[in-house]
Design a protein around this motif. Structure first.
Motif, PDB file in Angstrom:
ATOM      1  N   THR A   1       0.808  -1.228   0.000  1.00 43.29           N
ATOM      2  CA  THR A   1       0.000   0.000   0.000  1.00 43.29           C
ATOM      3  C   THR A   1       0.837   1.272   0.000  1.00 43.29           C
ATOM      4  OG1 THR A   1      -0.120   0.164   2.433  1.00 43.29           O
ATOM      5  CG2 THR A   1      -1.757  -1.236   1.324  1.00 43.29           C
TER       6      THR A   1
ATOM      7  N   THR B   1       3.041   4.262  -1.214  1.00 41.14           N
ATOM      8  CA  THR B   1       3.153   4.934  -2.514  1.00 41.14           C
ATOM      9  C   THR B   1       4.364   5.865  -2.529  1.00 41.14           C
ATOM     10  OG1 THR B   1       1.581   6.593  -1.712  1.00 41.14           O
ATOM     11  CG2 THR B   1       0.715   4.812  -3.098  1.00 41.14           C
TER      12      THR B   1
ATOM     13  N   LYS C   1       0.134   0.999  -9.084  1.00 44.77           N
ATOM     14  CA  LYS C   1      -0.450   1.432  -7.808  1.00 44.77           C
ATOM     15  C   LYS C   1       0.546   2.076  -6.843  1.00 44.77           C
ATOM     16  CE  LYS C   1      -4.382  -0.548  -8.965  1.00 44.77           C
ATOM     17  NZ  LYS C   1      -5.542   0.278  -9.397  1.00 44.77           N
ATOM     18  N   GLN C   2       1.855   1.891  -7.051  1.00 43.05           N
ATOM     19  CA  GLN C   2       2.794   2.307  -6.008  1.00 43.05           C
ATOM     20  C   GLN C   2       3.846   3.322  -6.446  1.00 43.05           C
ATOM     21  OE1 GLN C   2       3.487  -2.047  -4.345  1.00 43.05           O
ATOM     22  NE2 GLN C   2       3.824  -0.563  -2.698  1.00 43.05           N
TER      23      GLN C   2
ATOM     24  N   LEU D   1      10.676  -3.462  -4.312  1.00 45.45           N
ATOM     25  CA  LEU D   1       9.298  -3.926  -4.060  1.00 45.45           C
ATOM     26  C   LEU D   1       9.051  -5.286  -4.708  1.00 45.45           C
ATOM     27  CD1 LEU D   1       7.355  -0.570  -4.573  1.00 45.45           C
ATOM     28  CD2 LEU D   1       7.616  -1.802  -2.409  1.00 45.45           C
TER      29      LEU D   1
ATOM     30  N   ILE E   1       2.835  -2.983  -8.648  1.00 47.49           N
ATOM     31  CA  ILE E   1       3.819  -1.989  -8.214  1.00 47.49           C
ATOM     32  C   ILE E   1       3.813  -0.784  -9.151  1.00 47.49           C
ATOM     33  CG2 ILE E   1       6.294  -1.540  -7.961  1.00 47.49           C
ATOM     34  CD1 ILE E   1       6.522  -4.575  -7.163  1.00 47.49           C
TER      35      ILE E   1
END
Length: 563
Positions: free
Chosen positions: A65, A67, A107-108, A86, A104
């Motif tokens: 989760t 970022t 979303k990150q 990651l 990854i």
């Protein structure tokens, strides 16, 4: 047809670069410097440690989760190395490699490129494709070709200036034009940066926004709250003005720092020039805000920037630092040299009574011995009374109003003043000196206003001082110490300036090669009736062998000769 992503082989080029192309790229300029992968990973190690300390030992790379935003992406090295970490750290959370990588990247990890060229380079580094939706992209669910690495040309917002009327060269009609306008956000000069579509504007999107949160929501289509903001911003921008004998450059990185903090991420990790430690042109308010912010938790300092960026010299060196929104306290100060870590100490960001950050850990104990101290509630306070400050003998720059371009007459006439200038001496009538001063008729000591341009150590720090007799002045090339009562006093002052001890204290307050009056803040007065030596000063202030060895490792000996 693109090659499949195979577990363990990482064919999407996150591992095993041979060679790593990002180590082979030439810098855009001294102000837009590409970050070497090894250095980027050192910064990520510091982030990992800071995250663990603030999250009960949790590993940041194992959290799907978290970022990340690099708002000044150039090569994409930070985003690439974050993705690599990651990819390893989330293996147990998202076992399927292709799904994990896609998660990854979509979303990150996010980036804002500084130019069209760096946008393409960064996407190639991170997605293995300049088009995030292309057949070779390792991200599989983007619906936009730029993915999460955004770039669009941004324009400056011109304001101020002066309205003038001129004849249109084609029609002859009188038209109104504006001159001397500057950008509201970055201070860029319209005459330099109002460019056609073929040239970059250098109007960086991250700092050309009144409401950065709203701007980020526009870019990425959501109300983003980033946990980590990381990167290496552009350092400065020419403003088109002149100072002394050169073109002025406005420090730009403070604006990036302010915008990053305004977004209230959990952590900020950023590379910046180290000049802010002591302030300087355009940096005093930024220095004050940084030194008042107890959420700075780590400063990793490189006094010689070439130890990080080979072939690029950034005056005053560079550093990266870790800022923790939810943590406050002492800062861990790490100093690095060519061979790696030199020293590390956890201490107060600002020593009580000091107006600057003491860069060298070893310098704190020396300064405490040298400065007069008082005890307020048991605290040691730097408190050098005005009458004990050598700085009060030092002139301001340009005291006589003669700029660095002054040449004067090659020969003297009766009543002329001898002027020490860039490259030699010239003569001028007393009445022609823009700023007459009684100090012209006194003994004084001249010191070059700029030292060597090198940041390698041991360093001279200051140029060689010399005695100025009555009837002398200087251009901007020199500062002067005075007025002094006699030639013997002046020679005593010269001997003091020439000591390593004196020049080390200057170093502690000197952010660049320019030696203006404030750099003498930590230097105490002496009785100028004798010749001063380092041995005498070391004994007077009870410096131990380790402190003496550190001073002598930093400061080069200076021979005065017979001036």
């Amino acid at each position: 047809m693109s090659a499949p992503i195979v577990e363990g082989k990482a064919t999407f080029a996150l591992h095993g670069h041979n060679p790593d192309v990002l180590t082979c790229i030439a810098n855009l300029s001294n102000d837009e410097v590409f970050t070497p992968p090894e250095f980027a990973n050192q910064m990520l190690d510091t982030l990992e440690q800071g995250w663990a300390e603030s999250n009960d030992g949790a590993v940041i790379w194992s959290d799907p989760t978290v970022t990340f935003l690099d708002p000044f992406t150039k090569s994409g090295v930070f985003l690439r190395e974050i993705t690599r970490r990651l990819t390893d750290g989330l293996a147990d959370v998202i076992p399927d490699l292709e799904e994990r990588v896609d998660h990854i990247l979509t979303k990150q990890v996010f980036g804002i490129a500084i130019t069209q060229l760096t946008a393409l380079l960064a996407r190639r580094s991170v997605y293995c494709s300049r088009d995030a939706t292309g057949p070779h992209s390792i991200a599989k669910s983007f619906d936009r070709d730029w993915g999460n690495i955004w770039f669009e040309r941004t324009e400056h917002t011109w304001e101020g200036g002066r309205r003038e009327f001129r004849a249109d060269p084609l029609t002859g009609r009188e038209i109104a034009v504006f001159t001397n306008r500057r950008c509201r956000f970055c201070g860029a000069s319209e005459s330099e940066y109002a460019r056609d579509d073929a040239l970059e504007t250098h109007a960086y999107a991250f700092i050309h926004a009144s409401d950065i949160r709203a701007r980020i929501a526009e870019l990425f289509g959501a109300d983003m709250q980033f946990d980590v903001i990381i990167g290496n911003p552009p350092y400065q921008l020419s403003t088109g003005g002149t100072g002394g004998n050169g073109t002025q450059a406005r420090p730009l990185y403070p604006r990036f720092v302010e915008q990053a903090k305004a977004m209230e991420p959990r952590f900020v990790v950023m590379v910046t020039p180290s000049r802010w430690f002591s302030g300087g042109m355009g940096l005093d308010s930024f220095r004050e805000s940084m030194l008042a912010d107890t959420r700075l938790r780590t400063i990793a300092d490189y006094p010689d920037s070439s130890d990080v960026f080979p072939g690029t010299q950034i005056k005053g060196g560079i550093s990266y630092w870790l800022w923790d929104r939810d943590g406050a306290g002492d800062v861990t100060v790490e100093t690095y040299g060519t061979a790696g870590l030199v020293s590390s100490s956890t201490r107060s960001l600002v020593e009580k009574g000091s107006d600057v950050f003491i860069r060298y850990n070893e310098g704190v104990s020396i300064l405490r011995k040298v400065m007069s101290v008082e005890h307020e509630g048991g605290e040691v306070v730097f408190s050098l009374p005005p009458e004990k400050r050598f700085m009060n003998l030092v002139s301001s720059i340009g005291s006589f109003g003669l700029d660095t371009g002054f040449r004067g007459n090659p020969d003297s006439r009766e009543g002329d003043v001898k002027v020490y200038r860039n490259g030699g001496v010239g003569w001028i009538e007393r009445s022609a000196i823009p700023r007459d001063s009684p100090d012209i008729d006194a003994w004084k000591v001249f010191v070059p206003a700029a030292g060597s341009g090198s940041d390698s150590f041991p360093h001279s720090i200051l140029g060689k001082p010399f005695v100025g007799s009555p009837g002398t002045a200087s251009s901007w090339t020199y500062m002067y110490v005075g007025p002094l009562e006699s030639e013997n006093t002046a020679r005593s002052v010269c001997s003091y300036i020439a000591t390593r001890f004196f020049r080390f204290l200057v170093l502690l307050h000197k952010p660049t090669q320019h030696a203006t009056r404030p750099v003498y803040t930590f230097v105490p007065m002496q009785k100028f009736s004798e010749h001063w030596s380092d041995d005498a000063l070391y004994e007077k202030y009870a410096l131990n062998s380790a402190e003496i060895a550190f001073i002598e490792s930093m400061i080069r000996p200076m021979e005065l000769g017979n001036e």
